[in-house]
Design an enzyme around this catalytic site. Structure first.
Site, PDB file in Angstrom:
ATOM      1  N   LYS A  24       0.832  -1.206   0.000  1.00  0.00           N
ATOM      2  CA  LYS A  24       0.000   0.000   0.000  1.00  0.00           C
ATOM      3  C   LYS A  24       0.874   1.267   0.000  1.00  0.00           C
ATOM      4  CE  LYS A  24      -2.308  -0.915   3.846  1.00  0.00           C
ATOM      5  NZ  LYS A  24      -1.637  -2.162   4.262  1.00  0.00           N
ATOM      6  N   ARG A  99      -9.173   1.073   9.342  1.00  0.00           N
ATOM      7  CA  ARG A  99      -8.710  -0.277   9.644  1.00  0.00           C
ATOM      8  C   ARG A  99      -9.716  -1.042  10.500  1.00  0.00           C
ATOM      9  NH1 ARG A  99      -2.821   0.679   9.185  1.00  0.00           N
ATOM     10  NH2 ARG A  99      -1.651  -1.192   9.658  1.00  0.00           N
ATOM     11  N   ARG A 138      11.197  -6.649   4.594  1.00  0.00           N
ATOM     12  CA  ARG A 138      11.045  -5.209   4.331  1.00  0.00           C
ATOM     13  C   ARG A 138      12.107  -4.400   5.089  1.00  0.00           C
ATOM     14  NH1 ARG A 138       5.262  -2.437   4.862  1.00  0.00           N
ATOM     15  NH2 ARG A 138       5.400  -2.973   7.069  1.00  0.00           N
ATOM     16  N   ARG A 171      11.596  -2.102  10.599  1.00  0.00           N
ATOM     17  CA  ARG A 171      10.637  -1.570  11.563  1.00  0.00           C
ATOM     18  C   ARG A 171      10.506  -2.543  12.731  1.00  0.00           C
ATOM     19  NH1 ARG A 171       5.373   0.175   8.096  1.00  0.00           N
ATOM     20  NH2 ARG A 171       4.430  -0.837   9.894  1.00  0.00           N
ATOM     21  N   ARG A 182      -0.024  -8.397  14.022  1.00  0.00           N
ATOM     22  CA  ARG A 182      -0.609  -7.494  13.020  1.00  0.00           C
ATOM     23  C   ARG A 182      -1.531  -8.247  12.076  1.00  0.00           C
ATOM     24  NH1 ARG A 182       4.410  -5.127  10.368  1.00  0.00           N
ATOM     25  NH2 ARG A 182       3.074  -3.639   9.306  1.00  0.00           N
TER      26      ARG A 182
HETATM   27  P1  AMP Z   1       1.207   0.736   9.094  1.00  0.00           P
HETATM   28  O1  AMP Z   1       2.431   1.512   8.762  1.00  0.00           O
HETATM   29  O2  AMP Z   1      -0.001   1.181   8.303  1.00  0.00           O
HETATM   30  O3  AMP Z   1       1.418  -0.751   9.028  1.00  0.00           O
HETATM   31  O4  AMP Z   1       0.841   1.083  10.631  1.00  0.00           O
HETATM   32  C1  AMP Z   1       1.752   0.802  11.665  1.00  0.00           C
HETATM   33  C2  AMP Z   1       1.018   0.721  12.982  1.00  0.00           C
HETATM   34  O5  AMP Z   1       0.404   1.983  13.266  1.00  0.00           O
HETATM   35  C3  AMP Z   1      -0.119  -0.279  13.044  1.00  0.00           C
HETATM   36  O6  AMP Z   1       0.310  -1.607  13.309  1.00  0.00           O
HETATM   37  C4  AMP Z   1      -0.947   0.295  14.188  1.00  0.00           C
HETATM   38  O7  AMP Z   1      -0.351   0.044  15.434  1.00  0.00           O
HETATM   39  C5  AMP Z   1      -0.842   1.797  13.922  1.00  0.00           C
HETATM   40  N1  AMP Z   1      -1.915   2.233  12.999  1.00  0.00           N
HETATM   41  C6  AMP Z   1      -1.752   2.753  11.756  1.00  0.00           C
HETATM   42  N2  AMP Z   1      -2.934   3.048  11.190  1.00  0.00           N
HETATM   43  C7  AMP Z   1      -3.870   2.696  12.107  1.00  0.00           C
HETATM   44  C8  AMP Z   1      -5.284   2.727  12.115  1.00  0.00           C
HETATM   45  N3  AMP Z   1      -5.991   3.175  11.051  1.00  0.00           N
HETATM   46  N4  AMP Z   1      -5.921   2.274  13.219  1.00  0.00           N
HETATM   47  C9  AMP Z   1      -5.243   1.824  14.291  1.00  0.00           C
HETATM   48  N5  AMP Z   1      -3.912   1.739  14.345  1.00  0.00           N
HETATM   49  C10 AMP Z   1      -3.217   2.180  13.264  1.00  0.00           C
END
Ligand code: AMP
Length: 226
Positions: A24, A99, A138, A171, A182
């Site tokens: 994404k 989400r 990654r 990360r 996740r």
């Molecule tokens: P991502 O980079 O999109 O994988 O997001 C990394 C982390 O940020 C996720 O595993 C959540 O802990 C938090 N996070 C990001 N977007 C959301 C969301 N829309 N709702 C809740 N937690 C989020």
């Protein structure tokens, strides 16, 4: 170039849906370059806040590192504030939001209030095993946020960003225990959004198990036709 069909030539709201590791972020970066709209990644916003040790970042950090989801109210408020800014007038691309169903309902309300129509939602579809393979390989540049993959998109020099020479990082939530958490959060809380948006109408799917350039091409075709 992406052709925009709306009469005011505004792309409007776009949502990228899909499991972590589906690409994404990589795709969003390409598509916003073409559309000229802001890329709103809630994950990037939380990481930047954590880096700067803001109250929001400190609150979210432990949840993020464990692979869980930050509370809906916190995320909704952050997104509402971001999309109320002037640069979102022609449209914006949401990556990693919504989400949960509660977030999808909140977004519906925010868009209604803003006078925007329903978002175009693109689901980047990827199977479980490929997700695990992608996430564990990654690596990210901490300076420009460019995303690499050790097998699919490696840097020219191992461990070094092609763009700025910074040392690439993994990360904390791309380590095995957090990946499992996740994926479980995705399955239980995010996957139901597929049915939600399918019902809303402007929903499209792309096979994310192909080369990044082909995925970008497929997204362009959808945006041209929608
Ligand atoms: P991502 O980079 O999109 O994988 O997001 C990394 C982390 O940020 C996720 O595993 C959540 O802990 C938090 N996070 C990001 N977007 C959301 C969301 N829309 N709702 C809740 N937690 C989020």
């Amino acid at each position: 170039m992406v052709r925009q069909k709306r009469s005011d030539s505004s792309p409007g709201p776009l949502v990228f849906l899909g499991p972590p590791g589906a690409g994404k972020g990589t795709q969003a970066r390409e598509i916003v370059k073409q559309l000229g709209v802001p890329h709103i990644s809630t994950g990037d916003m939380f990481r930047e806040n954590a880096e700067r040790k803001t109250p929001l970042g400190l609150k979210a950090k432990a949840t993020m590192d464990s692979g869980g989801l930050v509370g809906d109210d916190v995320v909704n408020e952050m997104v509402q504030e971001r999309i109320s800014r002037d640069d979102c007038g022609r449209g914006f691309l949401l990556d990693g939001y919504p989400r949960t169903l509660a977030q999808a309902e909140a977004l519906k309300g925010i868009l209604k209030q803003k006078g925007s129509g329903a978002p175009v939602v693109i689901h980047l579809r990827l199977g479980y095993n490929t997700v695990v393979e992608r996430l564990s390989g990654r690596r990210i540049c901490p300076v420009c946020n460019r995303i690499y993959n050790l097998s699919l998109q490696p840097p020219a020099q191992p461990g070094i960003c092609d763009a700025d020479g910074a040392s690439l990082q993994q990360r904390p939530d791309d380590r095995e225990a957090a990946i499992r958490e996740r994926l479980s959060a995705y399955e239980t809380q995010t996957a139901p959004l597929i049915a939600f948006y399918r019902n809303e109408g402007r929903f499209y799917e792309v096979d994310a198990d192909q080369a990044p350039g082909r995925i970008t091409g497929a997204i362009h075709r959808i945006l041209n036709a929608s």
